[in-house]
Design an enzyme around this catalytic site. Structure first.
Site, PDB file in Angstrom:
ATOM      1  N   HIS A 197       4.055  -5.924   3.567  1.00 26.66           N
ATOM      2  CA  HIS A 197       5.030  -4.808   3.341  1.00 26.66           C
ATOM      3  C   HIS A 197       6.029  -5.213   2.473  1.00 26.66           C
ATOM      4  O   HIS A 197       6.307  -4.314   1.515  1.00 26.66           O
ATOM      5  CB  HIS A 197       5.676  -4.665   4.868  1.00 26.66           C
ATOM      6  N   GLY A 209      -0.971  -4.754   5.807  1.00 26.07           N
ATOM      7  CA  GLY A 209      -1.413  -5.698   6.427  1.00 26.07           C
ATOM      8  C   GLY A 209      -2.858  -6.469   6.141  1.00 26.07           C
ATOM      9  O   GLY A 209      -2.780  -7.529   6.464  1.00 26.07           O
ATOM     10  N   ARG A 210      -3.716  -5.598   5.749  1.00 30.30           N
ATOM     11  CA  ARG A 210      -5.027  -6.268   5.677  1.00 30.30           C
ATOM     12  C   ARG A 210      -5.000  -7.009   4.445  1.00 30.30           C
ATOM     13  O   ARG A 210      -5.497  -8.157   4.203  1.00 30.30           O
ATOM     14  CB  ARG A 210      -6.099  -5.136   5.364  1.00 30.30           C
ATOM     15  N   LEU A 233      13.407  13.346 -10.663  1.00 38.54           N
ATOM     16  CA  LEU A 233      12.419  13.220  -9.688  1.00 38.54           C
ATOM     17  C   LEU A 233      13.138  13.295  -8.141  1.00 38.54           C
ATOM     18  O   LEU A 233      14.310  12.827  -8.060  1.00 38.54           O
ATOM     19  CB  LEU A 233      11.998  11.629  -9.626  1.00 38.54           C
ATOM     20  N   ASP A 285      -1.315   2.833   2.745  1.00 43.90           N
ATOM     21  CA  ASP A 285      -2.066   1.812   3.671  1.00 43.90           C
ATOM     22  C   ASP A 285      -2.562   0.600   3.062  1.00 43.90           C
ATOM     23  O   ASP A 285      -2.825   0.494   1.931  1.00 43.90           O
ATOM     24  CB  ASP A 285      -3.290   2.836   4.221  1.00 43.90           C
TER      25      ASP A 285
HETATM   26  C1  FPP Z   1       0.590   0.587   6.095  1.00 43.25           C
HETATM   27  O1  FPP Z   1       0.101  -0.547   5.969  1.00 43.25           O
HETATM   28  C2  FPP Z   1       1.889   0.542   5.845  1.00 43.25           C
HETATM   29  C3  FPP Z   1       3.019   0.940   6.402  1.00 43.25           C
HETATM   30  C4  FPP Z   1       3.014   1.278   7.958  1.00 43.25           C
HETATM   31  C5  FPP Z   1       4.671   1.020   6.139  1.00 43.25           C
HETATM   32  C6  FPP Z   1       4.575   1.437   4.473  1.00 43.25           C
HETATM   33  C7  FPP Z   1       5.842   0.536   4.262  1.00 43.25           C
HETATM   34  C8  FPP Z   1       6.269   0.166   3.205  1.00 43.25           C
HETATM   35  C9  FPP Z   1       5.459  -0.029   1.814  1.00 43.25           C
HETATM   36  C10 FPP Z   1       7.624  -0.770   2.938  1.00 43.25           C
HETATM   37  C11 FPP Z   1       8.665   0.054   3.145  1.00 43.25           C
HETATM   38  C12 FPP Z   1       8.783   1.424   2.396  1.00 43.25           C
HETATM   39  C13 FPP Z   1       9.798   1.809   1.487  1.00 43.25           C
HETATM   40  C14 FPP Z   1       9.798   3.192   1.114  1.00 43.25           C
HETATM   41  C15 FPP Z   1      11.083   0.667   1.169  1.00 43.25           C
HETATM   42  P1  FPP Z   1      -0.537  -1.227   7.576  1.00 43.25           P
HETATM   43  O2  FPP Z   1       0.483  -2.097   7.992  1.00 43.25           O
HETATM   44  O3  FPP Z   1      -0.992  -0.002   8.313  1.00 43.25           O
HETATM   45  O4  FPP Z   1      -1.793  -1.746   6.856  1.00 43.25           O
HETATM   46  P2  FPP Z   1      -3.207  -2.121   7.613  1.00 43.25           P
HETATM   47  O5  FPP Z   1      -3.765  -0.878   7.703  1.00 43.25           O
HETATM   48  O6  FPP Z   1      -3.724  -3.182   6.569  1.00 43.25           O
HETATM   49  O7  FPP Z   1      -2.669  -2.905   8.736  1.00 43.25           O
END
Ligand code: FPP
Length: 248
Positions: free
Chosen positions: A38, A24-25, A132, A21
């Site tokens: 991302h 975005g922030r 793994l 998580d």
């Molecule tokens: C949460 O951050 C993250 C996600 C919803 C997606 C996670 C995906 C990746 C790291 C990239 C793709 C994955 C792989 C395995 C290649 P958020 O957007 O909710 O952050 P925020 O809470 O700050 O808005």
């Protein structure tokens, strides 16, 4: 890359699950669009997969896309799908070289056709690897997973294949997406929030939970080692007393 000194290589968690998580922030802090967060998050994925494989973790489950994430703006969903496809295509050779097996959990039929195809191919190309297991949670939700399991079990009872008395933990385990994988020992959530967000609700019953303020794009080797070191300092009692645990 050897096991950091802060970690005891003999007591590693077998299965580490991560709620990634804060992309975005983190991007907002850098005055960048969310997708940039991302993108850098994918670099963290790469780094953590490499550590897990090198240090001897058996299973690494990453919450890459939840059932709820479909509700995000279409351009963000599209961007994430593109990153996922790219990652899989780019990483296949490294997975083969490093003996990494890819698996997934979730309603992956919902993924765009091209992404689903690359995912299925990568899973099949790496299926014989045994160092793994990199398990991606995609279009995953813990409650949907349980509904799916209950429906399958109910159908087996109805057809007479099993009796209601046959329903126990093992049977439920075997009907979850995670069938065959050990339960997570350590569950990490980055990004400063302290909730499970519908992740591995059944499987995480006895997981040690580690919350960190680090945003996912900045979560790298050192932060991962700190999470494992903290796990190793905790005493896992599984409902028993300290004295019972100490006497074995
Ligand atoms: C949460 O951050 C993250 C996600 C919803 C997606 C996670 C995906 C990746 C790291 C990239 C793709 C994955 C792989 C395995 C290649 P958020 O957007 O909710 O952050 P925020 O809470 O700050 O808005």
């Amino acid at each position: 890359m050897s096991v950091p000194q802060s970690i005891d290589p003999k007591h590693l968690p077998r299965h580490v699950a991560i709620i990634m998580d804060g992309n975005g922030r983190w991007a907002k802090q850098q005055n960048k669009p969310r997708l940039y967060g991302h993108k850098v998050g994918v670099d963290s994925v790469q780094a953590i997969v490499e550590c897990a494989a090198e240090w001897g973790v058996e299973v690494l489950t990453l919450y890459a896309f939840s059932t709820e994430n479909w509700k995000r703006p279409a351009d963000e969903v599209g961007g994430l799908m593109g990153l996922l496809k790219n990652y899989l295509q780019k990483e296949l050779s490294r997975m083969l070289k490093n003996n990494i097996r890819l698996t997934c959990i979730g309603d992956v039929e919902k993924l765009p056709k091209d992404v689903h195809k690359v995912l299925k191919n990568t899973i099949s190309d790496t299926s014989k690897n045994d160092k793994l297991t990199l398990n991606l949670a995609l279009s995953y939700g813990g409650r949907s997973e349980m509904i799916r399991a209950v429906r399958m079990i109910a159908a087996e009872v109805k057809s007479g294949d099993i009796k209601t008395d046959d329903i126990d933990e093992k049977l439920i385990d075997s009907h979850l997406y995670t069938a065959g994988l050990p339960d997570p020992d350590l569950l990490i959530r980055t990004g400063g929030e302290a909730r499970l967000s519908n992740f591995l609700l059944w499987q995480a019953s006895y997981a040690e939970i580690y919350f960190t303020d680090a945003m996912w794009p900045e979560f790298r080797e050192e932060a991962f080692a700190s999470a494992i070191a903290e796990y190793q300092r905790r005493e896992r009692r599984f409902g028993k007393t300290s004295a019972q645990v100490e006497s074995g």
